[in-house]
Motif scaffolding. Structure first.
Motif, PDB file in Angstrom:
ATOM      1  N   ASN B  46      28.364 -62.542  17.571  1.00 33.88           N
ATOM      2  CA  ASN B  46      28.012 -63.326  18.754  1.00 33.88           C
ATOM      3  C   ASN B  46      28.629 -62.719  20.005  1.00 33.88           C
ATOM      4  O   ASN B  46      27.979 -62.557  21.042  1.00 33.88           O
ATOM      5  CB  ASN B  46      28.514 -64.761  18.560  1.00 33.88           C
ATOM      6  CG  ASN B  46      27.828 -65.723  19.500  1.00 33.88           C
ATOM      7  OD1 ASN B  46      26.852 -65.355  20.144  1.00 33.88           O
ATOM      8  ND2 ASN B  46      28.339 -66.929  19.596  1.00 33.88           N
ATOM      9  N   ASN B  49      26.888 -59.461  20.863  1.00 30.92           N
ATOM     10  CA  ASN B  49      25.567 -59.703  21.437  1.00 30.92           C
ATOM     11  C   ASN B  49      25.676 -60.182  22.874  1.00 30.92           C
ATOM     12  O   ASN B  49      24.958 -59.718  23.748  1.00 30.92           O
ATOM     13  CB  ASN B  49      24.820 -60.757  20.609  1.00 30.92           C
ATOM     14  CG  ASN B  49      24.183 -60.128  19.399  1.00 30.92           C
ATOM     15  OD1 ASN B  49      23.737 -58.987  19.466  1.00 30.92           O
ATOM     16  ND2 ASN B  49      24.166 -60.842  18.296  1.00 30.92           N
ATOM     17  N   ASN B  50      26.597 -61.131  23.102  1.00 27.37           N
ATOM     18  CA  ASN B  50      26.707 -61.676  24.449  1.00 27.37           C
ATOM     19  C   ASN B  50      27.213 -60.639  25.429  1.00 27.37           C
ATOM     20  O   ASN B  50      26.780 -60.598  26.571  1.00 27.37           O
ATOM     21  CB  ASN B  50      27.627 -62.901  24.451  1.00 27.37           C
ATOM     22  CG  ASN B  50      26.867 -64.129  23.994  1.00 27.37           C
ATOM     23  OD1 ASN B  50      25.669 -64.224  24.203  1.00 27.37           O
ATOM     24  ND2 ASN B  50      27.568 -65.046  23.353  1.00 27.37           N
ATOM     25  N   LEU B  54      25.318 -59.183  28.648  1.00 26.36           N
ATOM     26  CA  LEU B  54      25.914 -59.126  29.987  1.00 26.36           C
ATOM     27  C   LEU B  54      25.938 -57.700  30.522  1.00 26.36           C
ATOM     28  O   LEU B  54      26.248 -57.477  31.677  1.00 26.36           O
ATOM     29  CB  LEU B  54      27.354 -59.631  29.920  1.00 26.36           C
ATOM     30  CG  LEU B  54      27.627 -61.098  30.221  1.00 26.36           C
ATOM     31  CD1 LEU B  54      29.082 -61.410  29.983  1.00 26.36           C
ATOM     32  CD2 LEU B  54      27.251 -61.404  31.663  1.00 26.36           C
TER      33      LEU B  54
END
Lengths: 338, 425
Positions: B46, B49-50, B54
């Motif tokens: 997670n 991915n984030n 960004l």
């Protein structure tokens, strides 16, 4: 195999969550409150008054955006941030916008992934020293102990300035303006440096402001700008054009007092478009047509906000200088509303 | 007619994993482990991915960029053009300085207070109780800020030392100037210095080693080695004849003389801080220890000393009173009973909790930014993080650094604990 499928599902879920978070405008509307990052307290720019109500130049912009989006300038949750915590707060989504005398720089805009929506105060870094030191120029500061707020561009400018002029200094890193003030007044540092506007605001709160002078050198360009997260252009547009509306309002003479009356229609089509009696600019932004009128009616136009919080009639007594309208020799120049 | 004599053969069925007590605990553990791995994997994926969304994937390249900020209190040469890596290293050294100073001071104070708290003198014992309760019941951050505030507000400004009518004066034969910016001490200088050894040239990792310091350390090492030979000989004679020859003065001379000779040979002298007539930087020369370091060091020491005092008291009280009485019956005086009989035994009880207090002190030193002391949290986790926007990288590295420091302290202390353990024969 099973595990990887599961991971795939989770990945999709987290991506979906990320996409949902991108709609800041919808989030703010659903929440009914705007989370606005401000300083931990700098009189004139953002500080709570005796009743705990936040007021100031930066606060006024938060309120204007809240009024434009939510219809009420008081629907703002002010989140005090330090120079160090502000970017993390914005990047993590804890705040929707940051209005905290933050300098617009290349690396913050590009590398830190933020979007600066326009300059609301043209500033520069200055120095404040006690009069009794007898210093008249920043070049005489050899050997000085200098208080700086850590995590700011001033910290870097300071290092560059002293290095370029080949003079020595001792930095004293400080977290907040209040601590810097305490150390400076106790003489634990000889010099306090930050944006010239911040110095003026800080000096205004001293018991004897006359005992301290601001040195003439302005060693950097500090365009202070409100900012939002990168990648959410709709929300950036809302904040950008709210700021532009305040600036244009001053240019066209729309004030807090006459906005209501002028919104009924005037001879100037630009004013009509700003106030929503002509065109559908508000709808294009995802708001209604009275958005700018509401924003202006909270604290007035840019000039009114400036005068009420940091202008010459206030203890901070900043002159408009670079922050006058372009028609009056300043740098404020809003793109047209059409 | 037949009878079933053999027991039914236990056929393994899947449901037994849950219902058979022989397998159940194993099943639960495996499920828990699987869940944990899944959870950790989800968190990591997670995050990745984030960060990728960004546009900020994990990247440590920023370490080679110039840091562009200055650090006031430092052990090594550093300027604003040096890299973020070097700035982090300077911060790490600052963390270690305050941790080592703090641990030593806290131990000395703590042992003293712990022993005094058991004193038969009512007043002394009560005063020590008040000290302990006062310090350990107020958060350490408040003590740090409070100490700093006292130093800033109560000490004179440097410019009070100069002018026509100075209001502040240097102490100890004009060699110490305590101001609200910091304390100036005399500087150690050598008139016939051997100079520095430049390791790694002018590169990023440049590291100057003072040959003077090396010479002194070598002399000290030779002295200690000599003293140990003398002590061994004394022990041998004692075990043969029962009489231990006096070694105190000889050992002192063996350790002190080589160091003294080296110091004289190098032309050792102290150069105190001097007053100038300038209003900016009125004191020059000497070594400046900034108030941020003093405040942090004092506050951490005083705070941790309160905990160590309690540990020492507990350790002493864990030793049976019979030991004291037996020692007294042999005619040993009270001070020596404490030093020779009680404390060596109490150490076994004291050391394990002492380790956690050293670790606490080291970790609490990360509050340094409250007084503007540039430790590793202030450089790597503060300014570098803020200027580069690499939160995750900086924080992960910071955690790794503190973990390494803590594990090293633990290792050293465990080794010491092993050496004072009761040896059963």
């Amino acid at each position: 195999m099973k595990k990887s499928v599961y991971f795939g599902v989770l990945t999709v879920a987290s991506l979906a969550a990320g996409a949902a978070a991108a709609g800041t405008l919808d989030d703010v509307k659903a929440r009914g409150k705007l989370n606005c990052g401000v300083t931990t307290g700098l009189v004139g720019f953002a500080a709570p008054d005796a009743n705990g109500v936040w007021e100031g130049f930066d606060v006024a912009l938060c309120r204007a955006v809240a009024a434009a989006v939510l219809g009420d300038g008081n629907s703002v949750e002010f989140v005090p941030t330090t120079g160090k915590t502000r970017f993390t707060a914005l990047a993590s989504g804890e705040i929707d916008m940051l209005a905290r005398n933050t300098t617009w720089t290349f690396s913050r805009d590009v590398d830190l992934k933020f979007e600066f929506v326009g300059v609301n105060y043209y500033d520069g870094q200055g120095f404040m020293v006690p009069k009794e030191l007898g210093v008249t120029s920043a070049k005489d500061l050899d050997g000085a102990t200098v208080c700086i707020q850590t995590g700011t561009t001033t910290e870097l400018n300071l290092a560059d300035f002293f290095r370029a002029n080949n003079i020595s200094y001792e930095p004293v890193p400080i977290e907040t303006n209040a601590e810097a003030q305490q150390q400076y007044l106790a003489g634990a540092c000889d010099v306090y440096t930050t944006d010239a506007s911040g110095l003026a605001a800080t000096r205004a709160t001293f018991e004897k402001p006359g005992d301290h002078i601001l040195l003439p050198e302005i060693i950097s360009k500090e365009p202070l700008a409100p900012l939002v997260r990168h990648g959410d252009s709709e929300w950036a547009d809302v904040v950008r054009w709210t700021l532009n509306a305040l600036i244009s309002a001053e240019e066209y003479g729309i004030t807090k007092a006459n906005a209501e009356e002028m919104s009924k229609g005037s001879d100037n089509p630009e004013i009509n478009r700003i106030l929503g009696s002509e065109g559908t600019l508000g709808e294009m932004l995802g708001l209604d047509n009275a958005w700018a009128k509401r924003a202006i009616m909270v604290g007035g136009n840019y000039g009114e906000i400036f005068d009420a919080n940091i202008g010459e009639s206030t203890p901070i007594a900043l002159s408009r200088g670079l922050n006058a309208q372009w028609t009056k020799g300043g740098l404020l120049y809003s793109p047209p509303f059409r | 007619m037949t009878t079933i004599t053999e027991a039914p053969r236990a056929q393994f069925r899947l449901s037994m994993l849950l219902y058979d007590t022989r397998y159940r605990s194993g099943t639960i553990q495996i499920i828990a482990l699987f869940g944990f791995v899944l959870m950790a994997g989800w968190l990591i994926s997670n995050t990745m991915n984030n960060l990728a969304a960004l546009g900020k994937p994990i990247d440590f390249g920023f370490f080679a960029e110039p840091a562009s900020y200055d650090i006031n209190q430092r052990l090594l040469d550093y300027n604003s053009r040096d890299t973020h890596l070097r700035a982090a290293f300077i911060g790490l050294l600052n963390t270690l300085v305050v941790a080592v100073l703090g641990c030593i001071t806290a131990t000395v104070l703590g042992v003293l207070i712990g022993v005094l708290r058991l004193s038969k003198n009512w007043l002394v014992a009560r005063l020590m109780t008040i000290y302990v309760e006062l310090f350990r019941n107020v958060p350490v951050l408040l003590w740090i800020v409070f100490t700093m505030a006292i130093l800033i507000e109560s000490l004179p400004q440097p410019r009070d030392f100069i002018g026509d009518a100075p209001t502040a004066f240097m102490g100890l034969f004009n060699s110490i100037a305590a101001t609200n910016q910091g304390t100036w001490l005399p500087e150690v200088l050598f008139s016939r210095s051997l100079g520095n050894l430049h390791l790694f040239g002018e590169a990023r990792l440049r590291f100057d080693v003072s040959l003077d310091l090396v010479a002194i350390l070598v002399a000290l090492g030779i002295g200690i080695f000599g003293a140990r030979i003398v002590s061994r000989r004394a022990e041998r004679i004692q075990s043969e004849t029962g009489v231990r020859p006096k070694t105190g003065i000889i050992n002192f001379l063996i350790i002190a003389l080589p160091v003294l000779v080296v110091l004289v040979a190098l032309g050792f002298y102290l150069d105190g801080p001097h007053l100038t007539t300038r209003k900016l930087k009125p004191i020059e020369g000497g070594t400046l220890i900034r108030n941020s370091l003093i405040a942090l060091w004092l506050a951490l020491s005083l705070y941790t000393a309160a905990f160590i005092a309690e540990i020492v008291r507990a350790g002493i009280m864990a030793i049976s009173h019979g030991q004291t009485e037996a020692a007294a019956a042999l005619g040993i005086r009270p001070g020596r009973i404490m030093r020779l009989v009680i404390l060596p035994q109490a150490l076994r009880v004291i050391i394990p909790p002492l380790i956690s207090n050293y670790l606490n002190l080291t970790k609490n030193s990360s509050l340094a930014i409250a007084v503007g002391y540039m430790d590793i949290t202030g450089t790597l986790g503060g300014i570098t993080l803020n200027q580069t926007g690499r939160e995750l990288e900086c924080i992960l590295l910071l955690m790794l650094v503190y973990l390494s420091i803590s594990l090293s302290i633990s290792a050293v202390m465990n080794w010491y604990n092993e050496s004072v353990k009761l040896r059963e024969r």
